[in-house]
Motif scaffolding. Structure first.
Motif, mmCIF file in Angstrom:
data_model
loop_
_atom_site.group_PDB
_atom_site.id
_atom_site.type_symbol
_atom_site.label_atom_id
_atom_site.label_comp_id
_atom_site.label_asym_id
_atom_site.label_seq_id
_atom_site.Cartn_x
_atom_site.Cartn_y
_atom_site.Cartn_z
ATOM 1 N N GLY A 250 0.782 -1.226 0.000
ATOM 2 C CA GLY A 250 0.000 0.000 0.000
ATOM 3 C C GLY A 250 0.808 1.269 0.000
ATOM 4 N N SER A 251 2.145 1.174 -0.025
ATOM 5 C CA SER A 251 2.982 2.370 -0.043
ATOM 6 C C SER A 251 3.701 2.470 -1.383
ATOM 7 C CB SER A 251 3.993 2.340 1.106
ATOM 8 O OG SER A 251 4.939 1.304 0.906
ATOM 9 N N GLU A 252 4.329 3.621 -1.604
ATOM 10 C CA GLU A 252 5.022 3.822 -2.875
ATOM 11 C C GLU A 252 6.267 2.942 -2.990
ATOM 12 O OE1 GLU A 252 7.679 7.643 -1.339
ATOM 13 O OE2 GLU A 252 6.222 7.868 -2.960
ATOM 14 N N ARG A 253 6.763 2.446 -1.845
ATOM 15 C CA ARG A 253 7.946 1.599 -1.900
ATOM 16 C C ARG A 253 7.646 0.229 -2.497
ATOM 17 N NH1 ARG A 253 10.700 2.716 4.037
ATOM 18 N NH2 ARG A 253 10.923 4.973 3.816
ATOM 19 N N GLU A 254 6.367 -0.150 -2.543
ATOM 20 C CA GLU A 254 6.009 -1.463 -3.080
ATOM 21 C C GLU A 254 6.402 -1.586 -4.547
ATOM 22 O OE1 GLU A 254 2.114 -4.443 -3.031
ATOM 23 O OE2 GLU A 254 1.842 -2.291 -2.793
#
Length: 342
Positions: A250-254
């Protein structure tokens, strides 16, 4: 007392919780499992299967082969000046073996689960026949849980202050999602909460019980829902070890190529300290975890040695900006510039 901050969806912290209980079963320890969300019987049925000494090498052979093949492919991309540096062994197939390894794709056999003595505490069953009155000026759920733990410690021979005639053993206590609204606590849903001291009172009494008994406890807490920083500081000070799991879901790091090999970060906020006012700080600050086909591993976070030629200049700038979110221990970064300097 091990305090684990849950990831937002509770997936990986729940797996770490089950690892702790599974290790207790393999070592022959007694278990005490408490939860307000899931019945303890169901938790014990979902424990991962152990890879014992005679099988773990064979079972992990595929994983080790995959790691070695990846390393061979990456060796063509690594700059020549890094090839002769000592490489950190991240796979569990080393000669020094501590503890046990578990296969998360399989469930522990019921026979093995029944080989140890375990006790359960399911909040909804415990409070169904009791009037919800506060004991010790504390949340009723917490008070009942403390009473149950105290009874088990005294009756089953884990009280270290009294000479016991029984054979000595260790009690492993696991408490799931403490502080959530399911326990009747409002520290997660309001700021300031109406009852801000129940959680800290509980941990204070629990730590006293652990100090006088042959027991160890792991607690998972949805810390991302607790907005009151003062409560979190008190809880941290009342714990021996504090570990936080930050999932990339759910975060941009995914979708960030920088973290493509990992599923989240591990933050070690506090480690046990003996005879000192402050705890020792580990040299390795940048830890990450990933869930493989069979294993859940925690490794040192390695940034890619060089970005591929196909990555555009804009993507490189995005990666550099994302890398600054990491702590300073993760490689030397060129401050003020738009690229990574290794």
């Amino acid at each position: 007392l091990v305090f684990t901050e849950e990831d937002k969806y509770g997936l990986y912290s729940n797996l770490l919780f089950k690892y702790f209980l599974a290790e207790g079963i393999v070592c022959g320890h007694d278990l005490f499992v408490a939860s307000a969300k899931e019945h303890p019987d169901n938790i014990l049925k979902e424990l991962p299967a152990p890879l014992l000494d005679d099988t773990y090498g064979k079972e992990l052979g595929d994983e080790a082969a995959a790691v070695k093949s990846d390393d061979f492919q990456d060796s063509m991309k690594i700059a020549w000046r890094y090839q002769n540096l000592p490489k950190m062994e991240a796979s569990p197939t080393t000669y020094t073996k501590f503890g046990h390894y578990y296969d998360v794709s399989k469930k522990m056999s019921p026979e093995l689960c029944q080989s140890v003595k375990w006790h359960s505490f399911y909040l909804h069953e415990e409070l169904s026949f009791e009037s919800k009155t506060k004991a010790w000026n504390m949340n009723s759920g917490y008070a009942r849980l403390l009473q149950s733990i105290q009874r088990i410690i005294s009756q089953e021979g884990f009280d270290g202050s009294d000479p016991q005639k029984k054979q000595r053993n260790v009690l492993r206590i696991g408490i799931q999602s403490l502080g959530s609204i399911l326990w009747g606590d409002d520290v997660c849903c309001s700021d300031p909460p109406e009852d801000p001291h129940s959680l800290t009172k509980f941990l204070y009494v629990l730590r006293g019980l652990l100090r006088k008994s042959l027991s160890a406890c792991i607690i998972t807490v949805p810390a991302h829902l607790i907005q009151n920083k003062a409560i979190m500081e008190r809880v941290t000070n009342l714990s021996d070890m504090v570990v936080g799991l930050e999932s990339f879901i759910g975060s941009e790091r995914e979708t960030n190529p920088l973290y493509k090999d990992y599923h989240g970060l591990v933050h070690v906020h506090q480690i046990p300290r003996l005879n000192s006012l402050i705890c020792d700080v580990s040299d390795t600050k940048d830890l990450a975890f990933r869930l493989k086909r069979k294993l859940f591993t925690i490794e040192r976070l390695h940034l890619p040695p060089d970005l591929s030629d196909t990555v555009s200049r804009a993507s490189k700038q995005d990666l550099a900006g994302s890398a600054k979110l990491l702590s300073s221990g993760c490689g030397a970064m060129a401050m003020g510039e738009k690229h990574l300097d290794f």
